[in-house]
Design an enzyme around this catalytic site. Sequence first.
Site, PDB file in Angstrom:
ATOM      1  N   ASP A  55       0.842  -1.203   0.000  1.00 19.45           N
ATOM      2  CA  ASP A  55       0.000   0.000   0.000  1.00 19.45           C
ATOM      3  C   ASP A  55       0.878   1.254   0.000  1.00 19.45           C
ATOM      4  OD1 ASP A  55       0.824  -0.130   2.620  1.00 19.45           O
ATOM      5  OD2 ASP A  55      -1.186  -0.052   3.507  1.00 19.45           O
ATOM      6  N   SER A  56       2.214   1.050   0.033  1.00 17.52           N
ATOM      7  CA  SER A  56       3.134   2.153  -0.240  1.00 17.52           C
ATOM      8  C   SER A  56       2.817   2.782  -1.591  1.00 17.52           C
ATOM      9  CB  SER A  56       4.583   1.646  -0.227  1.00 17.52           C
ATOM     10  OG  SER A  56       4.727   0.518  -1.066  1.00 17.52           O
ATOM     11  N   ASP A  94      -0.813  -6.274  -0.253  1.00 19.25           N
ATOM     12  CA  ASP A  94      -1.189  -5.657   1.017  1.00 19.25           C
ATOM     13  C   ASP A  94      -2.708  -5.520   1.118  1.00 19.25           C
ATOM     14  OD1 ASP A  94       0.626  -4.919   2.968  1.00 19.25           O
ATOM     15  OD2 ASP A  94       1.229  -3.081   1.935  1.00 19.25           O
ATOM     16  N   LYS A 122      -0.752  -9.515   2.959  1.00 18.25           N
ATOM     17  CA  LYS A 122      -0.068  -8.977   4.138  1.00 18.25           C
ATOM     18  C   LYS A 122      -1.022  -8.048   4.880  1.00 18.25           C
ATOM     19  CE  LYS A 122       3.343  -5.738   3.828  1.00 18.25           C
ATOM     20  NZ  LYS A 122       2.774  -4.628   4.641  1.00 18.25           N
ATOM     21  N   GLU A 124      -1.380  -5.562   8.662  1.00 17.54           N
ATOM     22  CA  GLU A 124      -0.630  -4.907   9.729  1.00 17.54           C
ATOM     23  C   GLU A 124      -1.268  -5.153  11.091  1.00 17.54           C
ATOM     24  OE1 GLU A 124      -0.084  -0.737   8.858  1.00 17.54           O
ATOM     25  OE2 GLU A 124       0.810  -1.164   6.904  1.00 17.54           O
ATOM     26  N   GLU A 191       9.192  -3.808  10.670  1.00 20.97           N
ATOM     27  CA  GLU A 191       9.589  -2.501  10.119  1.00 20.97           C
ATOM     28  C   GLU A 191      10.054  -1.575  11.238  1.00 20.97           C
ATOM     29  OE1 GLU A 191       6.832  -0.816   7.321  1.00 20.97           O
ATOM     30  OE2 GLU A 191       7.881   1.110   7.265  1.00 20.97           O
TER      31      GLU A 191
HETATM   32  O1  KIV Z   1       3.506  -1.037   1.660  1.00 23.28           O
HETATM   33  C1  KIV Z   1       4.658  -1.465   1.582  1.00 23.28           C
HETATM   34  O2  KIV Z   1       5.379  -1.267   0.601  1.00 23.28           O
HETATM   35  C2  KIV Z   1       5.162  -2.221   2.721  1.00 23.28           C
HETATM   36  C3  KIV Z   1       6.617  -2.579   2.735  1.00 23.28           C
HETATM   37  C4  KIV Z   1       7.429  -1.383   2.980  1.00 23.28           C
HETATM   38  C5  KIV Z   1       6.929  -3.670   3.693  1.00 23.28           C
HETATM   39  O3  KIV Z   1       4.435  -2.554   3.609  1.00 23.28           O
END
Ligand code: KIV
Length: 275
Positions: A55-56, A94, A122, A124, A191
């Site tokens: 989600d970056s 994510d 993934k 959080e 992280e």
């Molecule tokens: O959103 C993302 O790119 C991430 C990574 C930095 C682990 O969660």
Amino acid sequence: MYTQPTTSTERKPWTVPMLAQAKRDGRRLAMLTAYDAGFARVMDQAGIDLVLVGDSLGMVVQGRDSTLPVVIDDIVYHTACVARGLSSALLLSDLPFQADATPGRALDAATRCLQAGAAMVKLEGAGSKLEVIRFLVEREIPVCAHLGLTPQSVLRLGGYKVQGRDERAADTLRADALAVAAAGASLLVLECVPSPLAADITRALDIPTIGIGAGPQCDGQVLVLHDVLGLASGHRRPKFVKDFLAEGGSVQGAFSAFADAVREGRFPDADHSYA
Ligand code: KIV
């Protein structure tokens, strides 16, 4: 002992069970984020093991100030693009902000990610997310947990800061790591965690840890695409970021240089870690 050759012509596609085997074999994992098929293809050819549609993308692709505005349609679109570029690397997606707020919402979101080509999602946090992890894993959806600095918690945390610095916070992080693994997570991203704490957590778990600003003793490392290529994101550059383009000489060279440095334990060094 299983060994994974590094060039895409010889490589066997990664599967979820191979990740735990890689940890048992002491083989470090190289992971990058990607958002489109073109970069994903080059990562695959460079021998990157794991590719994350993070989600970056809200910050590095959409130009926003945080990951909070990203929605599941964004992730599904980019997951489908990235999947078309990969043949060996394992693809993770994510779950964006609140897409995992309840087990039911998470199941709908994760199903869309897997149908777009991901092999794992993934999410959080621990706490209420433990139920979500169990719910997904019981329904055949592999999960990567993410602890330490969780960017979706930026409002509560008051910024992007190193986590687990005092003893109480470190104990909570250790307990959360054991809990997400017990709930069925297959991988754990750590992280912005001090290196000694990340090393302790890594030793305590059977599942691989993937560090980002978590020191050299994690079982693997992840960087954001734009950071590994030294592209200015418009945001403050964290200490753990390293531009591999200079030493790699090309985009594919940069990805290979990152993967080699991770596998050989040269990245991150002390300059790119928190003591
Ligand atoms: O959103 C993302 O790119 C991430 C990574 C930095 C682990 O969660």
